[in-house]
Design a protein around this motif. Sequence first.
Motif, PDB file in Angstrom:
ATOM      1  N   ALA A 147     -64.620-105.436 -21.908  1.00 50.07           N
ATOM      2  CA  ALA A 147     -63.664-105.793 -22.957  1.00 50.07           C
ATOM      3  C   ALA A 147     -62.276-105.906 -22.346  1.00 50.07           C
ATOM      4  O   ALA A 147     -61.881-105.083 -21.514  1.00 50.07           O
ATOM      5  N   MET A 148     -61.555-106.951 -22.739  1.00 50.81           N
ATOM      6  CA  MET A 148     -60.200-107.173 -22.244  1.00 50.81           C
ATOM      7  C   MET A 148     -59.278-107.428 -23.427  1.00 50.81           C
ATOM      8  O   MET A 148     -59.635-108.171 -24.345  1.00 50.81           O
ATOM      9  N   PRO A 149     -58.093-106.829 -23.439  1.00 56.59           N
ATOM     10  CA  PRO A 149     -57.151-107.126 -24.514  1.00 56.59           C
ATOM     11  C   PRO A 149     -56.591-108.540 -24.387  1.00 56.59           C
ATOM     12  O   PRO A 149     -56.308-109.000 -23.275  1.00 56.59           O
ATOM     13  N   THR A 150     -56.478-109.239 -25.503  1.00 59.48           N
ATOM     14  CA  THR A 150     -55.789-110.529 -25.499  1.00 59.48           C
ATOM     15  C   THR A 150     -54.343-110.249 -25.891  1.00 59.48           C
ATOM     16  O   THR A 150     -54.081-109.559 -26.874  1.00 59.48           O
ATOM     17  N   LYS A 151     -53.423-110.783 -25.111  1.00 57.59           N
ATOM     18  CA  LYS A 151     -52.013-110.450 -25.289  1.00 57.59           C
ATOM     19  C   LYS A 151     -51.156-111.693 -25.476  1.00 57.59           C
ATOM     20  O   LYS A 151     -51.516-112.790 -25.058  1.00 57.59           O
TER      21      LYS A 151
ATOM     22  N   GLY B 171     -50.218-110.071 -12.558  1.00 53.09           N
ATOM     23  CA  GLY B 171     -51.085-110.070 -13.727  1.00 53.09           C
ATOM     24  C   GLY B 171     -50.532-109.391 -14.970  1.00 53.09           C
ATOM     25  O   GLY B 171     -49.387-108.928 -15.010  1.00 53.09           O
ATOM     26  N   CYS B 172     -51.397-109.327 -15.984  1.00 55.15           N
ATOM     27  CA  CYS B 172     -50.975-108.840 -17.302  1.00 55.15           C
ATOM     28  C   CYS B 172     -50.666-107.352 -17.311  1.00 55.15           C
ATOM     29  O   CYS B 172     -49.980-106.864 -18.211  1.00 55.15           O
ATOM     30  N   TYR B 173     -51.181-106.612 -16.324  1.00 54.80           N
ATOM     31  CA  TYR B 173     -50.915-105.177 -16.259  1.00 54.80           C
ATOM     32  C   TYR B 173     -49.785-104.857 -15.283  1.00 54.80           C
ATOM     33  O   TYR B 173     -49.698-103.739 -14.778  1.00 54.80           O
ATOM     34  N   SER B 174     -48.910-105.809 -15.030  1.00 54.51           N
ATOM     35  CA  SER B 174     -47.850-105.654 -14.031  1.00 54.51           C
ATOM     36  C   SER B 174     -47.041-104.378 -14.225  1.00 54.51           C
ATOM     37  O   SER B 174     -46.514-104.101 -15.311  1.00 54.51           O
ATOM     38  N   ASN B 175     -46.947-103.595 -13.159  1.00 54.65           N
ATOM     39  CA  ASN B 175     -46.129-102.385 -13.180  1.00 54.65           C
ATOM     40  C   ASN B 175     -44.677-102.679 -12.831  1.00 54.65           C
ATOM     41  O   ASN B 175     -43.797-101.848 -13.059  1.00 54.65           O
ATOM     42  N   LEU B 176     -44.430-103.841 -12.245  1.00 53.30           N
ATOM     43  CA  LEU B 176     -43.079-104.183 -11.803  1.00 53.30           C
ATOM     44  C   LEU B 176     -42.266-104.881 -12.882  1.00 53.30           C
ATOM     45  O   LEU B 176     -41.041-104.922 -12.805  1.00 53.30           O
ATOM     46  N   ARG B 177     -42.960-105.437 -13.876  1.00 52.95           N
ATOM     47  CA  ARG B 177     -42.265-106.206 -14.916  1.00 52.95           C
ATOM     48  C   ARG B 177     -41.209-105.363 -15.631  1.00 52.95           C
ATOM     49  O   ARG B 177     -40.102-105.832 -15.902  1.00 52.95           O
ATOM     50  N   ARG B 178     -41.553-104.122 -15.947  1.00 52.54           N
ATOM     51  CA  ARG B 178     -40.626-103.283 -16.711  1.00 52.54           C
ATOM     52  C   ARG B 178     -39.357-102.963 -15.934  1.00 52.54           C
ATOM     53  O   ARG B 178     -38.335-102.574 -16.540  1.00 52.54           O
ATOM     54  N   SER B 179     -39.382-103.096 -14.608  1.00 49.16           N
ATOM     55  CA  SER B 179     -38.168-102.860 -13.830  1.00 49.16           C
ATOM     56  C   SER B 179     -37.288-104.113 -13.761  1.00 49.16           C
ATOM     57  O   SER B 179     -36.167-104.049 -13.239  1.00 49.16           O
TER      58      SER B 179
END
Length: 516
Positions: free
Chosen positions: A314-318, A207-215
């Motif tokens: 509320a959800m941020p649109t990205k 999902g949009c809050y992925s913690n693995l993406r930055r690695s």
Amino acid sequence: MAFTNVCLWTLLAFMLTWTVFYVTNRGKKATQLADAVVEEREDGATDVIIVGAGVGGSALAYALAKDGRRVHVIERDLREPERIMGEFMQPGGRLMLSKLGLEDCLEGIDAQKATGMTVYKDGKEAVASFPVDNNNFPYDPSARSFHNGRFVQRLRQKASSLPNVRLEEGTVKSLIEEKGVIKGVTYKNSAGEETTAFAPLTVVCDGCYSNLRRSLNDNNAEVLSYQVGFISKNCQLEEPEKLKLIMSKPSFTMLYQISSTDVRCVFEVLPNNIPSISNGEMATFVKNTIAPQVPLKLRKILLKGIDEGEHIKAMPTKKMTATLSEKKGVILLGDAFNMRHPAIASGMMVLLSDILILRRLLQPLSNLGNAQKISEVIKSFYDIRKPMSATVNTLGNAFSQVLIATTDEAKEAMRQGCYDYLCSGGFRTSGMMALLGGMNPRPISLIYHLCAITLSSIGHLLSPFPSPLRIWHSLRLFGLAMKMLVPHLKAEGVSQMLFPVNAAAYRKSYMAATAL
């Protein structure tokens, strides 16, 4: 005559002998291949790890498992999720879902049929329907709206029903890397124990809050605005098969039926001025600012949810362009990989399209252990997806900008021109609705309609006669249109969008998926 009969019998005997040899030899090869695959997998080793069991993770698990892969899905929370996004599946998304064999996941969840939308602006209204005579779209031209959590649970049930899918609750902490190759994941299971899982291919779909993406890469999402939503219960819209789009201020408001008794109410607020939900400012904002702009026949439903104290979220649109990781043995999918403004509700459609393409590219590989081959597949996937995904991304981001209200005369002319074009009927309406519904996701069609809207808006500005001020505003409008379109096209990769080889490859994937 006798000689002719002898020749015919000889030819027949030769053909029969060749057929027996071919079938026998082909059967031996098939048996050898099956035995090789079984031998490779006798230890029960996992072929693919999928991080996340949302729409994408569950659908991909099912698709790969149907191809014989052993799939391990790790999901942080297996309870039914509650979201205000992912509740509307365009006709193009439904087509992709059916090609994956998952169309029945929209059944039994009280999903509602949507045939188009009603658009409201400045006291006027018009209906824009999905085209029913689109020869290029081989499926029912209607969308579905639903509770996202119910849909996700059905997908999880369908995937986990296959014996070679292991669906586990756990929190993935990190990726296991060795010499630039991702070998697996470290995660904490439901018992709180930290453990590891290994596979030749890891798919990050969290999902949009992925913690693995930055690695995996340095791709950062840009927050465009916030979508605020709540549910008005025990009510039904007039003409529930039409999504209601109100071109309000500061941006759009939407109402749509997500079950036979529930209506989703959602509106957009800009990031520089967000009322607080906790102290009641947001509820007051809805009553005093949003509600007066909503037509009377919809206003009662909008206010019902507020008056009954329904939970506001509320959800941020990205926005985030897709970027490949240089590391091998891993691929990102879904919102962890690529995001666009949700105004056109096409995120699930792009995701399901990506899954179809990736599945087809992986099918010829009996062994996923070759990291170099997997890297080649991922690179091909990235190129092949572009014509469709870039079209949807550009349309979503451009359309969302047009919907923002403003006092700038040139921008407002573009906003009015979009309304007029979308609601004018005929080819204009059917063409735009085919684009919005994912029924014709072609870059050339997108560019044509966006240019047509721009020229139409300029014509409206110049009428009844082109004064110097109107000419100036028209030039500014043209500049604004190019500013909206060109950066998005550049970010998506113009050559990859328009290069015929990519378009042909996407159509090939599309047709191959149709045959499945």
